[in-house]
Design an enzyme around this catalytic site. Structure first.
Site, PDB file in Angstrom:
ATOM      1  N   PRO A  84       0.818  -1.210   0.000  1.00  0.00           N
ATOM      2  CG  PRO A  84      -0.810  -1.583   1.616  1.00  0.00           C
ATOM      3  CD  PRO A  84       0.522  -2.074   1.164  1.00  0.00           C
ATOM      4  CD  GLU A  85       4.849   2.717  -2.163  1.00  0.00           C
ATOM      5  OE1 GLU A  85       5.112   3.895  -2.410  1.00  0.00           O
ATOM      6  OE2 GLU A  85       5.701   1.815  -2.166  1.00  0.00           O
TER       7      GLU A  85
ATOM      8  CE  LYS B  25       2.954   5.489   2.423  1.00  0.00           C
ATOM      9  NZ  LYS B  25       4.094   4.652   2.861  1.00  0.00           N
TER      10      LYS B  25
ATOM     11  CG  ASN C  49      10.966   1.234   0.911  1.00  0.00           C
ATOM     12  OD1 ASN C  49      11.764   2.170   0.994  1.00  0.00           O
ATOM     13  ND2 ASN C  49      11.349  -0.033   0.912  1.00  0.00           N
TER      14      ASN C  49
ATOM     15  NE  ARG D 285       8.838   1.146   5.994  1.00  0.00           N
ATOM     16  CZ  ARG D 285       8.674   1.061   7.300  1.00  0.00           C
ATOM     17  NH1 ARG D 285       9.634   0.517   8.064  1.00  0.00           N
ATOM     18  NH2 ARG D 285       7.584   1.514   7.879  1.00  0.00           N
TER      19      ARG D 285
END
Length: 258
Positions: free
Chosen positions: A2-3, A51, A162, A247
């Site tokens: 999910p972005e 988000k 990311n 990340r």
């Protein structure tokens, strides 16, 4: 993963199914909001902010965050869920549809007037109608941390995850450890906005322009594979504002010299 674009599409899907309808089922399966009951209230909209997902129902907001594993599905009443019931964290039912949130990392019900307490810290939203590129550029350009970390900080700009940070820095030829104060923030943010908007209508996001499996990314997830531009093996490390927020980072040492 999910972005910002994933959350935007989820909000559009949920809003199409729920907006304008009266809530007939409301089941929140997390401590703190489990007793909330918005049955009989009307869904005004489902909106994305960075988000974050915001179901605006009556005078209240069901706020959720997908984090890494979360998702919202829409089902016909009685239709079999595609995920185990024990993973459901929130259910909003209306005539003709049930919206079910699975594996949500954050779920809470609050007054809509108090939304600022959960999203007020966010920077300009890449996909919002009030997108403020100049302010996003100002915030990123003033951040002395690594460019990868600065782009992921939702207080600077809301919506990059990311994957976008990795791919954007590759296309711009910027080593991920370069201080954000030393990059061309305006060109970087402008390119990132074009990327995320171009991916909105695509079922699978791509950064190379090739939608075939295994061809969509320049560097993300490709440690040890040859760079698609120069053939140098892609390297990987981890970066983050803290140990708990690190990340995976991928880059080409030739195309992104540090």
């Amino acid at each position: 993963m999910p972005e910002g674009d994933t959350v935007y599409r989820a909000a559009a899907k949920l809003s199409a199914a729920l907006t304008g309808k009266v809530v007939t089922r409301f089941d929140i399966r997390v401590p703190g909001s489990a007793t909330a009951d918005l049955r009989g209230e009307t869904v005004h909209e489902v909106a994305a902010r960075g988000k974050h997902l915001l179901h605006r129902i009556g005078g209240y907001t069901l706020h959720s965050h997908l984090k890494m594993e979360g998702r919202w599905d829409v089902y016909r009443p009685g239709e079999r869920w595609r995920r185990p019931a024990f993973k459901a964290r929130a259910i909003v039912g209306v005539t003709g549809a049930d919206a079910v949130g699975f594996d949500l990392a954050m779920v809470e019900v609050l007054r809509t007037a108090d939304e600022h307490t959960v999203i007020g810290h966010l920077g300009p939203d890449l996909l919002a109608d009030d997108w403020d590129e100049a302010e996003a550029v100002r915030r990123v350009a003033a951040d002395p941390r690594e460019a990868h970390v600065a782009l992921l900080d939702q207080r600077n700009v809301a919506g990059f995850g990311n994957v976008y940070a990795n791919e954007l820095l590759f296309v711009r030829g910027i080593a991920p450890t370069t201080p954000a104060t030393e990059i061309d923030a305006q060109a970087t943010i402008a390119l990132g906005e074009r990327m995320i908007r171009a991916n909105l209508p695509r079922p699978e996001r791509t950064f190379t322009g090739d939608t075939r499996p295994g061809r969509r990314f320049w560097v993300y997830g490709r440690e040890g594979a040859p760079c698609r531009r120069c053939g140098t093996p892609i390297r990987a490390t981890s970066l983050g504002a803290s140990e708990t927020s690190e990340r995976n980072v991928y880059w080409c040492p030739t195309c992104q010299p540090g």
